[in-house]
Design an enzyme around this catalytic site. Structure first.
Site, short mmCIF file in Angstrom:
data_model
loop_
_atom_site.label_atom_id
_atom_site.label_comp_id
_atom_site.label_asym_id
_atom_site.label_seq_id
_atom_site.Cartn_x
_atom_site.Cartn_y
_atom_site.Cartn_z
N CYS A 1 -40.76 -11.78 -4.77
CA CYS A 1 -38.92 -10.41 -4.82
C CYS A 1 -39.83 -8.96 -6.25
CB CYS A 1 -38.20 -11.35 -6.05
SG CYS A 1 -36.74 -9.68 -6.28
N SER B 1 -36.68 -11.09 -9.59
CA SER B 1 -37.82 -12.69 -9.53
C SER B 1 -36.60 -13.69 -8.59
CB SER B 1 -37.35 -13.21 -11.24
OG SER B 1 -36.44 -13.60 -12.05
N CYS B 2 -35.98 -13.14 -7.95
CA CYS B 2 -35.12 -14.02 -6.58
C CYS B 2 -36.05 -15.39 -6.23
CB CYS B 2 -34.73 -13.13 -5.33
SG CYS B 2 -33.39 -11.66 -6.37
#
Lengths: 223, 204
Positions: free
Chosen positions: B108, B112-113
Site C-alpha cells: 500500500c 498501510s492497507c
C-alpha cells in the site's frame, strides 16, 4: 499536487528491513493504545475512514517524515478531535474537560467484538460500470482531487497519466475523494487496472506489472 | 476540511509518544467518550486472536480442497467468511495465486492497507517508507532483501492496495507435501509468504 504520503516509486529510501515473523505485531504497549484509541474514537461517528486517512496525510511533510507510524495516527487523531469539535484546543492543552453530548455513542468493551467483526464495507448501490475487464484505460494526467485543491485522492502520482488494462471490476464503492471532504459518498464503479511496469519505470523488468484499484472518474477510455 | 491548519492541534500534546497517548486517553475517558476497557479488548483481539494463522488456514484449505480454491479465487470475501474470517480491514477480499509464471507482491504505497482479519496488524517493514516507496518500482530488489529469488521466467505483479480491496497471496505449495493434513500445511505458510515477500517453507 501530491502530498508527502504519496511515495510509491520514490528514490533514496534504502533497503527494507525484514523482521522475524515471531516478533510481536504490537511492539510497544503505547502502539496498541494508540491503535485502539483511534479505532474507539472512530466509533463516535464524527468522521469516516477517508477523513481519518486524510488527517494523517495533512500532517506537515516534516512531521510526516519524523513521526513513527503510530505517532502519525496519534497526531491525526488529535487534529481530527479538534477539527470535528469533539474536544477543544484548551482541553487538548490540559484544561479541565467539559462533558460531551457524544458520550452516549461511547464504544463499550462488550460492543467491541461485534464492531470489529462487521467492519465498514464500502460497497454501495451505484451507477452501472462504464468499463469492463479487458478495456484499455488511461488515468487522470495528475494525481489530484477534482473537488478540493490539495484534497484526498487514491490515485498514486506514479500511476497518473498512465495507460493500462482493466482486469477486475468490483462494483460501486464509496468515492474517497468526496467522502474525505464531507461531500457525500458518491459511489462509483471501482476497478483494478494493470500497468506494464516498464511503462511506469523504464528500468523495470519486461513482463513485470503493477496494479492499482481505481475509481471510474479517475479513468478515461483509450481508443 | 479543504484548508490545512498551519497550527496543528496535535502539537499541544506532550512531545513523548507514550505521554501523548496517555494524555489523549485520559482526556477522552474523562469526557465520557472512551471506555478504557474497550481499548483493552481491541488490543487483546489484535495481539492474541487475529493474526497470520488465519490466513495460513485459508491457504492450506485452498491447497487441499480444489472446490474451496475455486471459490476463493472467485469470491475471497465469501470464502474467508465461511471459515470465520471477516470484518474490519477485510471487508472486501481478493486472493491472488502465485504460479510458475507469476509471483504476486502486495503493498500500500499511500498508507498501510493490509488484510487484518487474515494476517492481523501489519509488521513494521510493511508500513516503512522504504517498502512503500520501492515495492512498486523495484520489487525484485525488495524480494532479494527478503531472501527471495524468483525462478527463471517468473514475472512479478505488484498489487498496490489503493482502495478498500484487501489482497491475500496464495503461495505455491511446496513439493513433497502430497497427502499432508491442512494443519501440517498451514505450518508451512508464514505471514511474509501471504504478502508475497516470502515463499512457503518446504518440508523439514
Amino acid at each position: 499536487m501530491s502530498r508527502v504520503h504519496d511515495m510509491g516509486g520514490r528514490h533514496g529510501d534504502g533497503p527494507v528491513a525484514p523482521e522475524p515473523e515471531s516478533a510481536p505485531l504490537i511492539a510497544e504497549p503505547w502502539h496498541g493504545r494508540a491503535m485502539a484509541l483511534t479505532l474507539a474514537s472512530g466509533a463516535l461517528g464524527q468522521w469516516n475512514l477517508d477523513i481519518s486517512r486524510h488527517a494523517r496525510e495533512r500532517l506537515s511533510p516534516g512531521d510526516y517524515a519524523r513521526f513513527s507510524y503510530y505517532e502519525k495516527w496519534l497526531a491525526g487523531l488529535a487534529d481530527l478531535l479538534v477539527s470535528r469539535g469533539v474536544v477543544t484546543r484548551a482541553e487538548l492543552a490540559g484544561a479541565e474537560p467539559a462533558p460531551s453530548d457524544l458520550s452516549a455513542r461511547r464504544l463499550a468493551a462488550e460492543q467491541v467484538p461485534a464492531v470489529l467483526a462487521s467492519g465498514g464495507p464500502t460497497s454501495r448501490t451505484g451507477p452501472p460500470p462504464r468499463f469492463r475487464p479487458g478495456d484499455r484505460v488511461r488515468t487522470r494526467p495528475r494525481a489530484q482531487n477534482a473537488f478540493v485543491p490539495g484534497g484526498h485522492t487514491r490515485l498514486p502520482s506514479y500511476a497518473a497519466g498512465a495507460e493500462g488494462t482493466l482486469i477486475l471490476a468490483h462494483g460501486a464503492h464509496v468515492l474517497p475523494d468526496a467522502n474525505a471532504h464531507d461531500l457525500g459518498e458518491r459511489p462509483e464503479p471501482l476497478y483494478t487496472v494493470r500497468f506494464a511496469a516498464d511503462t511506469l519505470w523504464p528500468e523495470a523488468a519486461p513482463g513485470d506489472e503493477v496494479t492499482c484499484d481505481l475509481w471510474e472518474s479517475y479513468l478515461e477510455p483509450v481508443a | 476540511m479543504a484548508h490545512d491548519d498551519p497550527d496543528h492541534p496535535h502539537s499541544l500534546l506532550p512531545p513523548e509518544p507514550e505521554l501523548r497517548v496517555r494524555a489523549l486517553e485520559t482526556l477522552l475517558t474523562r469526557k465520557g467518550l472512551i471506555d478504557p476497557g474497550a481499548l483493552d479488548v481491541i488490543i487483546e483481539t489484535y495481539s492474541e486472536k487475529v493474526g497470520p494463522r488465519n490466513g495460513a488456514r485459508v491457504v492450506a484449505r485452498a491447497w487441499s480442497d480444489p472446490s474451496f480454491r475455486a471459490t476463493l479465487l472467485e469470491d475471497a470475501t465469501a470464502a474467508c467468511a465461511a471459515l470465520g474470517y471477516h470484518g474490519r480491514q477485510g471487508e472486501h477480499l481478493v486472493a491472488v495465486e502465485n504460479t510458475a509464471r507469476q509471483h504476486n507482491l502486495v503493498v500500500c504505497t499511500l498508507c498501510s492497507c493490509y488484510p487484518w482479519p487474515l494476517l492481523g496488524l501489519p509488521p513494521s517493514w510493511y508500513k516503512s517508507d522504504a517498502y512503500r516507496a520501492r515495492a512498486v518500482r523495484d520489487p525484485r530488489g525488495v524480494l532479494a532483501e527478503f531472501g527471495v529469488t524468483l525462478a527463471e521466467g517468473q514475472s512479478v505483479r505488484v498489487w498496490d492496495s489503493t482502495a478498500e480491496i484487501r489482497y491475500l497471496v496464495i503461495p505455491m505449495r511446496p513439493e513433497g507435501t502430497e497427502g499432508w493434513s491442512e494443519d501440517a500445511l498451514a505450518d508451512l505458510v508464514g505471514r511474509d509468504a501471504m504478502v508475497g515477500a516470502g515463499l512457503a517453507r518446504g518440508p523439514a
